[in-house]
Design a protein around this motif. Structure first.
Motif, PDB file in Angstrom:
ATOM      1  N   SER B  96       0.922  -1.094  -0.141  1.00 26.58           N
ATOM      2  CA  SER B  96      -0.175  -0.390  -0.028  1.00 26.58           C
ATOM      3  C   SER B  96       0.725   1.509  -0.502  1.00 26.58           C
ATOM      4  CB  SER B  96      -0.512  -0.315   1.255  1.00 26.58           C
ATOM      5  OG  SER B  96      -0.232  -0.281   1.926  1.00 26.58           O
ATOM      6  N   SER B  97       1.962   1.312   0.405  1.00 20.83           N
ATOM      7  CA  SER B  97       3.279   2.325   0.841  1.00 20.83           C
ATOM      8  C   SER B  97       3.720   2.867  -0.475  1.00 20.83           C
ATOM      9  CB  SER B  97       3.605   2.695   1.529  1.00 20.83           C
ATOM     10  OG  SER B  97       4.647   1.493   2.165  1.00 20.83           O
ATOM     11  N   THR B  98       4.167   1.591  -1.106  1.00 19.03           N
ATOM     12  CA  THR B  98       5.102   1.700  -1.980  1.00 19.03           C
ATOM     13  C   THR B  98       3.802   1.962  -3.577  1.00 19.03           C
ATOM     14  OG1 THR B  98       5.439  -0.450  -1.754  1.00 19.03           O
ATOM     15  CG2 THR B  98       5.786   0.397  -3.914  1.00 19.03           C
ATOM     16  N   LEU B  99       1.944   1.823  -3.368  1.00 22.59           N
ATOM     17  CA  LEU B  99       1.243   2.208  -4.302  1.00 22.59           C
ATOM     18  C   LEU B  99       0.717   3.404  -4.236  1.00 22.59           C
ATOM     19  CD1 LEU B  99      -0.982  -0.941  -4.739  1.00 22.59           C
ATOM     20  CD2 LEU B  99       0.918  -0.318  -6.246  1.00 22.59           C
ATOM     21  N   LEU B 100       1.542   4.213  -2.951  1.00 21.70           N
ATOM     22  CA  LEU B 100       1.393   5.164  -3.025  1.00 21.70           C
ATOM     23  C   LEU B 100       2.236   6.254  -2.782  1.00 21.70           C
ATOM     24  CD1 LEU B 100      -1.866   7.397  -1.427  1.00 21.70           C
ATOM     25  CD2 LEU B 100      -0.478   7.300   1.128  1.00 21.70           C
ATOM     26  N   GLY B 101       2.676   5.861  -2.503  1.00 21.08           N
ATOM     27  CA  GLY B 101       4.734   6.256  -3.364  1.00 21.08           C
ATOM     28  C   GLY B 101       4.627   6.239  -4.476  1.00 21.08           C
ATOM     29  N   PHE B 102       4.435   5.058  -5.446  1.00 22.65           N
ATOM     30  CA  PHE B 102       4.571   4.977  -6.911  1.00 22.65           C
ATOM     31  C   PHE B 102       3.461   6.368  -7.747  1.00 22.65           C
ATOM     32  CE2 PHE B 102       3.251   2.688 -10.635  1.00 22.65           C
ATOM     33  CZ  PHE B 102       4.341   3.372 -11.484  1.00 22.65           C
ATOM     34  N   ALA B 103       1.773   6.506  -7.137  1.00 23.73           N
ATOM     35  CA  ALA B 103       1.379   7.150  -7.946  1.00 23.73           C
ATOM     36  C   ALA B 103       1.915   8.835  -8.023  1.00 23.73           C
ATOM     37  CB  ALA B 103       0.095   7.053  -6.966  1.00 23.73           C
ATOM     38  N   PHE B 104       2.251   9.292  -6.915  1.00 29.35           N
ATOM     39  CA  PHE B 104       2.779  10.322  -6.066  1.00 29.35           C
ATOM     40  C   PHE B 104       3.850  10.374  -6.802  1.00 29.35           C
ATOM     41  CE2 PHE B 104       1.239  10.458  -1.387  1.00 29.35           C
ATOM     42  CZ  PHE B 104      -0.468  11.374  -2.026  1.00 29.35           C
ATOM     43  N   GLY B 105       4.939   9.414  -7.093  1.00 33.03           N
ATOM     44  CA  GLY B 105       6.273  10.127  -7.854  1.00 33.03           C
ATOM     45  C   GLY B 105       5.632   9.872  -9.558  1.00 33.03           C
ATOM     46  N   THR B 106       4.881   8.863  -9.829  1.00 36.42           N
ATOM     47  CA  THR B 106       5.025   9.342 -11.373  1.00 36.42           C
ATOM     48  C   THR B 106       4.013  10.423 -11.781  1.00 36.42           C
ATOM     49  OG1 THR B 106       4.064   6.587 -10.887  1.00 36.42           O
ATOM     50  CG2 THR B 106       3.483   8.067 -13.108  1.00 36.42           C
ATOM     51  N   VAL B 107       3.301  11.274 -10.926  1.00 37.54           N
ATOM     52  CA  VAL B 107       2.560  12.140 -11.413  1.00 37.54           C
ATOM     53  C   VAL B 107       3.589  14.015 -11.080  1.00 37.54           C
ATOM     54  CG1 VAL B 107       0.980  14.037 -10.230  1.00 37.54           C
ATOM     55  CG2 VAL B 107       0.406  11.801 -10.086  1.00 37.54           C
ATOM     56  N   LEU B 108       4.798  13.090  -9.597  1.00 35.94           N
ATOM     57  CA  LEU B 108       5.070  14.220  -9.841  1.00 35.94           C
ATOM     58  C   LEU B 108       6.270  14.180 -11.160  1.00 35.94           C
ATOM     59  CD1 LEU B 108       6.125  16.049  -8.088  1.00 35.94           C
ATOM     60  CD2 LEU B 108       7.798  15.248  -7.026  1.00 35.94           C
ATOM     61  N   GLY B 109       7.305  13.186 -10.835  1.00 35.32           N
ATOM     62  CA  GLY B 109       8.130  12.902 -12.182  1.00 35.32           C
ATOM     63  C   GLY B 109       7.005  13.457 -13.534  1.00 35.32           C
ATOM     64  N   ILE B 110       5.889  13.222 -13.792  1.00 38.78           N
ATOM     65  CA  ILE B 110       5.196  13.574 -15.217  1.00 38.78           C
ATOM     66  C   ILE B 110       5.437  15.394 -15.126  1.00 38.78           C
ATOM     67  CG2 ILE B 110       3.347  14.097 -16.729  1.00 38.78           C
ATOM     68  CD1 ILE B 110       2.789  11.241 -15.856  1.00 38.78           C
ATOM     69  N   LEU B 111       4.899  16.420 -13.765  1.00 35.64           N
ATOM     70  CA  LEU B 111       4.483  17.281 -13.974  1.00 35.64           C
ATOM     71  C   LEU B 111       5.669  18.549 -14.173  1.00 35.64           C
ATOM     72  CD1 LEU B 111       2.088  17.600 -11.061  1.00 35.64           C
ATOM     73  CD2 LEU B 111       1.831  17.865 -14.056  1.00 35.64           C
ATOM     74  N   ILE B 112       6.906  17.155 -13.397  1.00 31.28           N
ATOM     75  CA  ILE B 112       8.127  17.666 -13.410  1.00 31.28           C
ATOM     76  C   ILE B 112       9.019  18.048 -15.307  1.00 31.28           C
ATOM     77  CG2 ILE B 112      10.694  18.096 -12.944  1.00 31.28           C
ATOM     78  CD1 ILE B 112      10.043  17.146 -10.539  1.00 31.28           C
ATOM     79  N   ALA B 113       8.802  16.928 -15.591  1.00 32.33           N
ATOM     80  CA  ALA B 113       9.181  16.723 -16.985  1.00 32.33           C
ATOM     81  C   ALA B 113       8.526  17.992 -18.202  1.00 32.33           C
ATOM     82  CB  ALA B 113       9.136  15.592 -17.596  1.00 32.33           C
ATOM     83  N   ILE B 163       9.263   8.388   1.182  1.00 26.57           N
ATOM     84  CA  ILE B 163      10.419   7.869   0.504  1.00 26.57           C
ATOM     85  C   ILE B 163      10.512   7.161  -1.223  1.00 26.57           C
ATOM     86  CG2 ILE B 163      12.105   6.220   1.178  1.00 26.57           C
ATOM     87  CD1 ILE B 163      12.019   6.598   3.817  1.00 26.57           C
ATOM     88  N   SER B 164       8.684   6.644  -0.934  1.00 26.34           N
ATOM     89  CA  SER B 164       9.381   6.338  -2.393  1.00 26.34           C
ATOM     90  C   SER B 164       8.993   7.224  -3.286  1.00 26.34           C
ATOM     91  CB  SER B 164       7.042   4.747  -2.558  1.00 26.34           C
ATOM     92  OG  SER B 164       7.734   3.729  -0.961  1.00 26.34           O
ATOM     93  N   THR B 165       7.868   8.567  -3.046  1.00 24.44           N
ATOM     94  CA  THR B 165       8.013   9.343  -3.944  1.00 24.44           C
ATOM     95  C   THR B 165       9.273   9.634  -4.537  1.00 24.44           C
ATOM     96  OG1 THR B 165       5.784   9.595  -3.408  1.00 24.44           O
ATOM     97  CG2 THR B 165       7.010  11.170  -4.347  1.00 24.44           C
ATOM     98  N   TYR B 166       9.635   9.751  -3.671  1.00 29.03           N
ATOM     99  CA  TYR B 166      11.229  10.502  -3.451  1.00 29.03           C
ATOM    100  C   TYR B 166      12.106   9.397  -4.651  1.00 29.03           C
ATOM    101  CZ  TYR B 166      14.703  13.705  -2.491  1.00 29.03           C
ATOM    102  OH  TYR B 166      15.459  14.701  -2.641  1.00 29.03           O
ATOM    103  N   LEU B 167      12.104   8.064  -4.588  1.00 25.93           N
ATOM    104  CA  LEU B 167      12.617   7.032  -5.326  1.00 25.93           C
ATOM    105  C   LEU B 167      12.418   7.000  -6.564  1.00 25.93           C
ATOM    106  CD1 LEU B 167      13.841   4.460  -3.028  1.00 25.93           C
ATOM    107  CD2 LEU B 167      15.602   5.845  -4.095  1.00 25.93           C
ATOM    108  N   SER B 168      11.011   7.392  -6.883  1.00 29.29           N
ATOM    109  CA  SER B 168       9.759   6.648  -8.076  1.00 29.29           C
ATOM    110  C   SER B 168      10.373   7.965  -9.119  1.00 29.29           C
ATOM    111  CB  SER B 168       9.329   5.850  -7.409  1.00 29.29           C
ATOM    112  OG  SER B 168       8.029   6.946  -6.810  1.00 29.29           O
ATOM    113  N   PHE B 169      10.303   9.067  -8.505  1.00 29.41           N
ATOM    114  CA  PHE B 169       9.719  10.118  -9.070  1.00 29.41           C
ATOM    115  C   PHE B 169      10.891  10.453 -10.332  1.00 29.41           C
ATOM    116  CE2 PHE B 169      12.004  13.777  -7.185  1.00 29.41           C
ATOM    117  CZ  PHE B 169      12.729  14.403  -8.194  1.00 29.41           C
ATOM    118  N   PHE B 170      12.414   9.723 -10.015  1.00 25.95           N
ATOM    119  CA  PHE B 170      13.448  10.486 -10.824  1.00 25.95           C
ATOM    120  C   PHE B 170      13.721   9.798 -12.065  1.00 25.95           C
ATOM    121  CE2 PHE B 170      15.313  11.228  -6.750  1.00 25.95           C
ATOM    122  CZ  PHE B 170      15.721  13.298  -7.176  1.00 25.95           C
TER     123      PHE B 170
END
Lengths: 375, 292
Positions: B96-113, B163-170
């Protein structure tokens, strides 16, 4: 066309200045060292003049210099003035910081649009722009933590992290010596070496390659870091167990990338080598390994980060009383957050130096590659 | 049958070889302890008995594959999934924390891109830092984030997800920048001749062109996200999750538990990566892409 072409950043900065002027003073009465009238005036003058002059018809380079001086001068005065006023800063302080930040943003925008002919100037700009960005992260961090008086245990300001860093060099050096020079370097060399050797073996035996590649690709998605507690049990608490974790973490990226790289040389070139009657090893050394070099260096770069992570995380599972991961986990427990940040800064520096060194070697070795030639 | 000959036979052979090797190592590594135990018990077993014993210890140095498999099966299928001995429960906490972080990270990564592709100032000031931050052992800050958030009263899912967000947005940010820039000049010129606005070019050309890049980098991101969630569970003496299970196993030398937690983590990782891959294929097909 009017004489003024004001950017939205400069306009917003001026608006902030005006609001700040009506809501003075900068810091509340509870601070022991209020801003003097002269300092306050200088800050307003720096921000206001920089915003106005940059909007006039000056060359872009001049506008950038003026914005740069105005933004950073104001920020410097604001941060210097906050000493003794921790937690007492009021709205105008943050408005002025925001105004200075907007000017710096404008400055970066102007700089990014410059197309200097001189090569040295363009390199300088390429370094300056990210530096300004990084500096402003630190400035905003410092201003917010000290201005708003955020508790030290939550987020220490960068200045006190810097002081802590300078004051505890011997401890940090011992940690670096343990983690980087023992666990990481030894594990990295063994892991990459083993991955490379296995890749050559897999290249000779196609059956092995077909079996190993899917497994290697799958393993790269697994949380390998989880083997750390097992290896700590097997190899003891000292650096050998951390080096073992690093070996396992670096092995598969090296294997997969090298195998991919060995397939990178074209048919034409391989046929040419055949017409020269060169054997397997000659072809490997003179053609296929050089062609694989970009892939191999890619793996070396990926592994430089993985190795650091592996060594630090493995130390969470038990170490002698030295090491970066050990320091981080114990100082967190003792709520010495500034020491943790100092250790992280050192880790970041070490990681960047490691990566940079590999990138430099790559430039020297693969000088012929389009991405290095710039062609 | 090419696929069978080229892929399945070599992979199965190699895996079978690994299992055999694992058994051999299990015997070799457990033998000293077993010899010691036998000496203390005053027993002198025959060779075959001795081998059997090394493969059936309660806390072996290296558990045999069948021990791990039995433990994994018991803790996955025979326990109630709400019990804190059930691996399904721990895997769910981590997932559950993986998925939440992954969702945040993906959205953040796309926005930054998107920002980087559209604002040259952002490209030149942010991009070097994104690349530099790849060289930094980000996981090192995991314990601090968790503890600091606990100090202000935020515990549970959120710090781990961060933390998952941080790792997955790069990976997502870097991949998306590449993807959004992948349309060639020719296509951009075509959009120009159609008198397309910037947003039309973005939605009708850049976004569709970036989809394959997005899913490729999401595969990397979801694996990183899982690693982040597991490591985030280590420091706080967390009560639940695969990382907590690893740590508890390390404290009490429950080696079999560690191994089965590792297996559970690997199963979750493979499932996540496969899911992202399948989603990518479905999206590509529904957009009219043909399998290459």
């Amino acid at each position: 066309m009017s004489a003024l072409k004001i950017s939205w950043q400069a306009a917003l900065a001026l608006v902030f200045c005006v609001i700040a002027a009506f809501t003075l003073p900068l810091a509340g009465a509870e601070g022991s060292n209020p801003f003097s009238l002269g300092t306050t005036f200088t800050i307003f003058a720096l921000v206001g003049l920089a915003a106005l002059i940059s909007a006039m018809r000056v060359t872009d380079a001049l506008a950038a210099v003026i914005l740069f001086v105005g933004a950073h001068g104001a920020a410097w005065l604001l941060l210097a003035g906050i000493a003794g006023n921790e937690g007492a800063a009021r709205a105008p302080f943050f408005l002025l910081i925001a105004a200075a930040w907007l000017l710096a943003w404008r400055c970066v925008t102007v700089l990014s649009a410059l197309r200097p002919k001189d090569r040295a100037v363009s390199t300088f700009l390429r370094l300056l722009i990210p530096t300004v960005f990084g500096a402003w992260i630190l400035i905003l961090w410092e201003a917010i933590t000290r201005g708003a008086g955020i508790p030290f245990v939550l987020l220490p300001p960068p200045s006190s992290i810097g002081v802590r860093l300078v004051n505890s060099v011997p401890v940090l050096w011992a940690d670096v010596n343990q983690t980087i020079f023992h666990s990481v370097i030894v594990g990295y060399i063994i892991g990459c070496g083993a991955g490379f050797a296995t890749a050559i073996l897999a290249d000779r035996v196609p059956f092995l390659r077909r079996g190993l590649l899917p497994i290697g690709n799958m393993v790269s998605a697994l949380p390998i870091i989880g083997v750390a507690p097992i290896l700590v049990m097997w190899f003891g608490f000292d650096w050998h167990s951390k080096a073992a974790v690093v070996v396992i973490m670096t092995f598969f990226p090296m294997l997969v990338n090298t195998v991919a790289g060995l397939a990178a040389s074209g048919h034409m070139e391989r046929d040419l080598m055949r017409t020269y009657a060169s054997g397997y090893w000659t072809t490997l050394l003179k053609l296929r390994l050089p062609a694989a070099a970009p892939f191999i260096f890619n793996a070396l770069k990926i592994n430089s980060t993985l190795a650091l992570i592996g060594a630090i995380v493995a130390e969470f599972f038990g170490t002698p009383v030295v090491g970066m991961g050990f320091r981080i986990s114990t100082e967190v427990g003792r709520m010495n957050i500034d020491m943790v940040w100092a250790e992280i800064a050192v880790a970041a520096l070490a990681g960047s130096v490691f990566y940079g060194a590999i990138a430099l070697v790559e430039r020297a070795v693969t000088f012929w590659h389009p991405s290095v030639r710039g062609g | 049958m090419d696929r069978f000959r080229d892929k399945i036979i070599p992979v199965t052979t190699l895996l079978a070889g690994l299992v055999v090797l694992w058994y051999v190592f299990a015997v070799i590594m457990n033998a000293p302890v077993q010899r010691d135990m036998d000496r203390r018990a005053g027993e002198d077993p025959r060779f075959s008995e001795f081998i059997g014993k090394t493969l059936a210890q309660a806390k072996p140095t290296l558990p045999a594959p069948h021990q791990v498999a039995t433990n994994f099966f018991e803790n996955t299928f025979t326990r109630k999934i709400t019990s804190n001995r059930s691996l399904v429960y721990h895997a769910w906490v981590t997932l559950s924390s993986t998925l939440l972080g992954f969702a945040f990270g993906t959205v953040l990564g796309i926005l930054i891109a998107v920002g980087i592709v559209h604002f040259i100032a952002l490209d030149r000031s942010l991009m070097p830092w994104i690349i530099a931050s790849q060289t930094i052992p980000i996981l090192a800050i995991a314990p601090m984030v968790v503890v600091v958030f606990a100090a202000i009263g935020v515990t549970g899912l959120l710090p781990k997800a961060l933390i998952s967000t941080y790792l997955s947005f790069f990976p997502v940010a870097v991949g998306m920048v590449k993807g959004l820039r992948s349309p060639e000049i020719l296509y951009l010129d075509l959009m120009h001749t159609y008198n397309a606005s910037a947003s039309q070019t973005f939605w009708k050309l850049r976004v569709p062109a970036s989809v394959p890049y997005l899913f490729a980098s999401m595969k990397v991101a979801v694996a990183a996200s899982l690693v982040g969630a597991i490591v985030a569970e280590l420091p706080t003496g967390a009560v639940a999750g695969i990382g907590a299970k690893l740590l508890a196993g390390a404290y009490y030398s429950q080696t079999i538990d560690i191994w089965s937690a590792l297996v559970a983590g690997s199963v979750v990782a493979v499932l996540l990566v496969t899911l992202v891959g399948v989603a990518g294929r479905i999206v590509e097909r529904s957009m009219g892409g043909r399998p290459a």
